[in-house]
Design a protein around this motif. Sequence first.
Motif, PDB file in Angstrom:
ATOM      1  N   ASP A 249      -8.111  -4.091 -10.240  1.00 25.48           N
ATOM      2  CA  ASP A 249      -6.564  -4.311 -10.147  1.00 25.48           C
ATOM      3  C   ASP A 249      -6.060  -3.383  -8.994  1.00 25.48           C
ATOM      4  N   ALA A 250      -4.921  -3.522  -8.598  1.00 27.16           N
ATOM      5  CA  ALA A 250      -4.198  -2.899  -7.724  1.00 27.16           C
ATOM      6  C   ALA A 250      -4.290  -1.387  -7.876  1.00 27.16           C
ATOM      7  N   PRO A 251      -4.304  -0.780  -9.033  1.00 30.41           N
ATOM      8  CA  PRO A 251      -4.137   0.539  -9.223  1.00 30.41           C
ATOM      9  C   PRO A 251      -5.550   1.086  -8.696  1.00 30.41           C
ATOM     10  N   LEU A 260      -4.766   8.687   1.272  1.00 31.20           N
ATOM     11  CA  LEU A 260      -4.586   8.056   2.742  1.00 31.20           C
ATOM     12  C   LEU A 260      -3.542   7.041   2.527  1.00 31.20           C
ATOM     13  N   LEU A 261      -3.070   6.628   1.597  1.00 32.56           N
ATOM     14  CA  LEU A 261      -2.167   5.372   1.409  1.00 32.56           C
ATOM     15  C   LEU A 261      -0.838   5.846   1.325  1.00 32.56           C
ATOM     16  N   ASP A 262       0.021   5.178   1.788  1.00 35.14           N
ATOM     17  CA  ASP A 262       1.586   5.265   1.878  1.00 35.14           C
ATOM     18  C   ASP A 262       2.284   4.168   1.167  1.00 35.14           C
ATOM     19  N   GLY A 263       1.595   3.131   0.895  1.00 39.76           N
ATOM     20  CA  GLY A 263       2.096   1.955   0.082  1.00 39.76           C
ATOM     21  C   GLY A 263       1.114   0.882  -0.135  1.00 39.76           C
ATOM     22  N   VAL A 264       1.375   0.084  -1.200  1.00 38.76           N
ATOM     23  CA  VAL A 264       0.434  -0.910  -1.375  1.00 38.76           C
ATOM     24  C   VAL A 264       1.053  -2.408  -1.694  1.00 38.76           C
ATOM     25  N   VAL A 265       0.592  -3.438  -1.003  1.00 43.44           N
ATOM     26  CA  VAL A 265       0.943  -4.766  -1.468  1.00 43.44           C
ATOM     27  C   VAL A 265       0.207  -5.467  -2.319  1.00 43.44           C
ATOM     28  N   THR A 266       0.972  -5.878  -3.150  1.00 43.46           N
ATOM     29  CA  THR A 266       0.200  -6.674  -4.322  1.00 43.46           C
ATOM     30  C   THR A 266       1.135  -7.566  -5.186  1.00 43.46           C
ATOM     31  N   ASP A 267       0.333  -8.593  -5.786  1.00 43.74           N
ATOM     32  CA  ASP A 267       1.088  -9.586  -6.585  1.00 43.74           C
ATOM     33  C   ASP A 267       1.152  -9.107  -8.206  1.00 43.74           C
ATOM     34  N   ASP A 269       2.454  -6.731 -11.347  1.00 40.56           N
ATOM     35  CA  ASP A 269       3.692  -5.838 -11.630  1.00 40.56           C
ATOM     36  C   ASP A 269       3.149  -4.478 -12.478  1.00 40.56           C
ATOM     37  N   VAL A 270       2.690  -3.555 -11.799  1.00 39.03           N
ATOM     38  CA  VAL A 270       2.128  -2.416 -12.394  1.00 39.03           C
ATOM     39  C   VAL A 270       2.307  -0.955 -11.630  1.00 39.03           C
ATOM     40  N   GLU A 271       2.177   0.126 -12.489  1.00 40.67           N
ATOM     41  CA  GLU A 271       2.662   1.246 -12.198  1.00 40.67           C
ATOM     42  C   GLU A 271       1.541   1.767 -11.057  1.00 40.67           C
ATOM     43  N   LEU A 272       2.023   2.141  -9.706  1.00 35.95           N
ATOM     44  CA  LEU A 272       1.100   2.655  -8.733  1.00 35.95           C
ATOM     45  C   LEU A 272       1.734   3.945  -8.326  1.00 35.95           C
ATOM     46  N   PRO A 273       0.799   4.789  -7.788  1.00 35.88           N
ATOM     47  CA  PRO A 273       1.121   6.034  -7.280  1.00 35.88           C
ATOM     48  C   PRO A 273       1.864   6.231  -5.872  1.00 35.88           C
ATOM     49  N   VAL A 274       1.978   5.016  -5.394  1.00 32.25           N
ATOM     50  CA  VAL A 274       2.647   4.878  -4.216  1.00 32.25           C
ATOM     51  C   VAL A 274       3.641   3.862  -4.206  1.00 32.25           C
TER      52      VAL A 274
END
Length: 305
Positions: A249-251, A260-267, A269-274
């Motif tokens: 999944d996106a996480p 390394l990541l500043d942002g995530v593009v995903t479909d 609807d989950v909690e993400l660290p960025v």
Amino acid sequence: VSGAPVVVLAGGTGGAKLARGMLDVAGDDLVVVANTADDVEVHGAHVSPDPDLVTYWLADRIDERGWGLRDDTFAVMDGLRELGEDVWFNLGDRDLAVCLQRAERLAAGRRLTDSLRELGRAFGVRGHVLPMTDDPVRTRVKAEGTWWPFQEFMIRRRGQGPVEDVAFDGIEHAAVPPEVLEAVAGARALVIGPSNPVISIGPILAVPGMREALAAAAAPVVAVSPIVDGAVLKGPTEAFLAWAGQTMDAPGIAATYGSLLDGVVTDEDVELPVPALRTDTLMADAEGRARVARETLDFALALAR
Ligand code: GDP
């Protein structure tokens, strides 16, 4: 700041589709850094599957089967089979021409970077396709106790896990080409395409100096998740994520890239660290590819402010 590169890290399918969409959005500013750890020498040719797929996509010449050139013929492969050769790796005639020319250039001491530039020019491609390195790096995969060269794992074993180990042979002696360092340092956005995070993006990030260059760049780093509607659209992403100890999944994708990541593009609807951009990430047609590319670039540029 138009004119600064938009850099897309890509494997062969998801990343290539995003790169094609980004060409509509960024035009000549597009710089794709492609995985070369899937490269293979066959039939006297040097095949660079991911950079070539990206180039064929950017040239609007990708075949519907997802690899190779549209309207290509397979006379040479048929000829080799007639001679009794075990043709486990299929290449169209014109695709073979690309890879034979590349083998000649490399044998003459030229860099893969130069060979890909020459191909881009010959095909009239806008934007730039760069290899992650000019040095030989080869992925191997261990399954059921046997180490497989990557293409044999994918073709002979049909990419079947469970994956027990992964190695990028030669990676410790590889260097990032100066063209890649320059594009990354001057970029307005750095986008990790929706490719297999372990075997397509993994080798790119493992080239010594690459992670450091991305982290040091002023531009934000955003990843587009390759998981669409909770599933993988093509290839063995699930088996490799499982080996990496990450969830599908996106996480899980975000965790493989870490700090390394500043942002995530995903479909999802989950909690993400960025910060996340939630949108439909399916790139089924030209409109979808351009939309996902535009939304991803706008998201990255907003993070930069
Ligand atoms: P390979 O080198 O051909 O195996 O391809 P990649 O590693 O570049 O891409 C494989 C990944 O691309 C899979 O995880 C797919 O789910 C993903 N993918 C393919 N098409 C799309 C798409 O339209 N949108 C997104 N977000 N991911 C996609």
